[in-house]
Design a protein around this motif. Sequence first.
Motif, PDB file in Angstrom:
ATOM      1  N   ASN A  10     -13.815 -23.694  -5.875  1.00  0.00           N
ATOM      2  CA  ASN A  10     -13.537 -23.300  -7.251  1.00  0.00           C
ATOM      3  C   ASN A  10     -12.790 -24.435  -7.943  1.00  0.00           C
ATOM      4  O   ASN A  10     -12.317 -25.377  -7.288  1.00  0.00           O
ATOM      5  CB  ASN A  10     -12.693 -22.019  -7.302  1.00  0.00           C
ATOM      6  CG  ASN A  10     -13.436 -20.821  -6.757  1.00  0.00           C
ATOM      7  OD1 ASN A  10     -14.403 -20.357  -7.354  1.00  0.00           O
ATOM      8  ND2 ASN A  10     -12.997 -20.314  -5.606  1.00  0.00           N
ATOM      9  N   GLU A  16      -8.822 -20.225 -13.191  1.00  0.00           N
ATOM     10  CA  GLU A  16      -9.787 -20.674 -12.191  1.00  0.00           C
ATOM     11  C   GLU A  16     -11.196 -20.420 -12.696  1.00  0.00           C
ATOM     12  O   GLU A  16     -11.452 -19.459 -13.413  1.00  0.00           O
ATOM     13  CB  GLU A  16      -9.547 -19.916 -10.890  1.00  0.00           C
ATOM     14  CG  GLU A  16     -10.385 -20.408  -9.722  1.00  0.00           C
ATOM     15  CD  GLU A  16     -10.073 -19.630  -8.455  1.00  0.00           C
ATOM     16  OE1 GLU A  16     -10.730 -18.602  -8.230  1.00  0.00           O
ATOM     17  OE2 GLU A  16      -9.177 -20.053  -7.705  1.00  0.00           O
ATOM     18  N   LYS A  17     -12.118 -21.303 -12.313  1.00  0.00           N
ATOM     19  CA  LYS A  17     -13.515 -21.119 -12.706  1.00  0.00           C
ATOM     20  C   LYS A  17     -14.409 -21.568 -11.560  1.00  0.00           C
ATOM     21  O   LYS A  17     -13.985 -22.338 -10.682  1.00  0.00           O
ATOM     22  CB  LYS A  17     -13.833 -21.897 -13.974  1.00  0.00           C
ATOM     23  CG  LYS A  17     -13.731 -23.413 -13.837  1.00  0.00           C
ATOM     24  CD  LYS A  17     -14.113 -24.101 -15.134  1.00  0.00           C
ATOM     25  CE  LYS A  17     -14.113 -25.604 -14.982  1.00  0.00           C
ATOM     26  NZ  LYS A  17     -14.522 -26.287 -16.226  1.00  0.00           N
ATOM     27  N   PRO A  18     -15.649 -21.105 -11.525  1.00  0.00           N
ATOM     28  CA  PRO A  18     -16.541 -21.472 -10.419  1.00  0.00           C
ATOM     29  C   PRO A  18     -16.996 -22.927 -10.485  1.00  0.00           C
ATOM     30  O   PRO A  18     -16.946 -23.568 -11.536  1.00  0.00           O
ATOM     31  CB  PRO A  18     -17.730 -20.521 -10.606  1.00  0.00           C
ATOM     32  CG  PRO A  18     -17.717 -20.192 -12.059  1.00  0.00           C
ATOM     33  CD  PRO A  18     -16.270 -20.163 -12.458  1.00  0.00           C
ATOM     34  N   GLN A  19     -17.420 -23.427  -9.334  1.00  0.00           N
ATOM     35  CA  GLN A  19     -17.994 -24.769  -9.258  1.00  0.00           C
ATOM     36  C   GLN A  19     -19.263 -24.839 -10.102  1.00  0.00           C
ATOM     37  O   GLN A  19     -20.029 -23.875 -10.160  1.00  0.00           O
ATOM     38  CB  GLN A  19     -18.311 -25.103  -7.798  1.00  0.00           C
ATOM     39  CG  GLN A  19     -18.879 -26.476  -7.549  1.00  0.00           C
ATOM     40  CD  GLN A  19     -17.941 -27.581  -8.010  1.00  0.00           C
ATOM     41  OE1 GLN A  19     -18.157 -28.174  -9.037  1.00  0.00           O
ATOM     42  NE2 GLN A  19     -16.899 -27.832  -7.232  1.00  0.00           N
TER      43      GLN A  19
END
Length: 294
Positions: free
Chosen positions: A52, A61-64
């Motif tokens: 992440n 937080e954010k996804p790849q």
Amino acid sequence: SDEFTLYRDIAKIKIDLGTATQATTEIKRVACSFGADLVGVTDFDERWLYMNKFSDLSRQEKPQEIPDGLNYVIVTAQAMDYDLIRTVPSALSGAATGLGYSYDALVVLSIAQYIRNLGYNAIASMNDTALAIPLAIKAGLGEYGRHGLLITQEFGPRVRIGKIFTELPLVTDQPKSFGVKEFCQVCRRCSNGCPVKAIPFGEPSDKVYNQSNIKGIRKWSVDGEKCFNYWVAQNSDCSICIRVCPYNKDFSKWWHRLGRWLAGTHLRRFMLTMDTWMGYGERLQPKLWWRGKK
């Protein structure tokens, strides 16, 4: 951190660069023309990709966001100014770091857009997306040092690393060895020089200090939280471990190239003794830099 958003669209027509070998030669030539001091190629390795990411914009937080199919990674290195790094820690040395990152951003963005103009997807990356040092080692740019940094033959640990993920078929480079591991096993200059003792004195291990460390890897691991707490306390970056490293030299001079060669032989202890005796790694007072007394 957030991805670069300065790209133009990928060209709809793919330009034929010939074989993968020819394409690799062309991309490396272009990378050097854009200002890369070092450039290598490796294959995509999911082990080093962050699961992440953290957005500097949203503070969440954010996804790849690396899409599938980008099977190659072009890794670049930008050298930082030798004399400025000798003043570590100082505002001057901070300027060397800032310039290194600035050149790094320009280079990786230029390479990525060049590849996109050829009709292939390419995404530039600096400290985001994936661990840079394992990819740089796989791409043949250098070896891993006790201080947890990449050590290159050309500039020692005095580099900033960038990377470009791409689908353009390329030929990968191979890791190289010039005696760094063996030298670091007898040298403790960075461990002794670290003000907060964040760098290990012993053998490589799989010890995990905190969430800043990778699990399941046997290596010299730095206590990142001790390190960065010191940065915060002095309101500046540190880089003492780079300054004192015996590989931190101006290798345009033949006697420094001789020392690098000795470091890779059974005479490495002699080289280390001579390096210490000659005062390499000692801090250059910023006022002397301003006066041109280097």
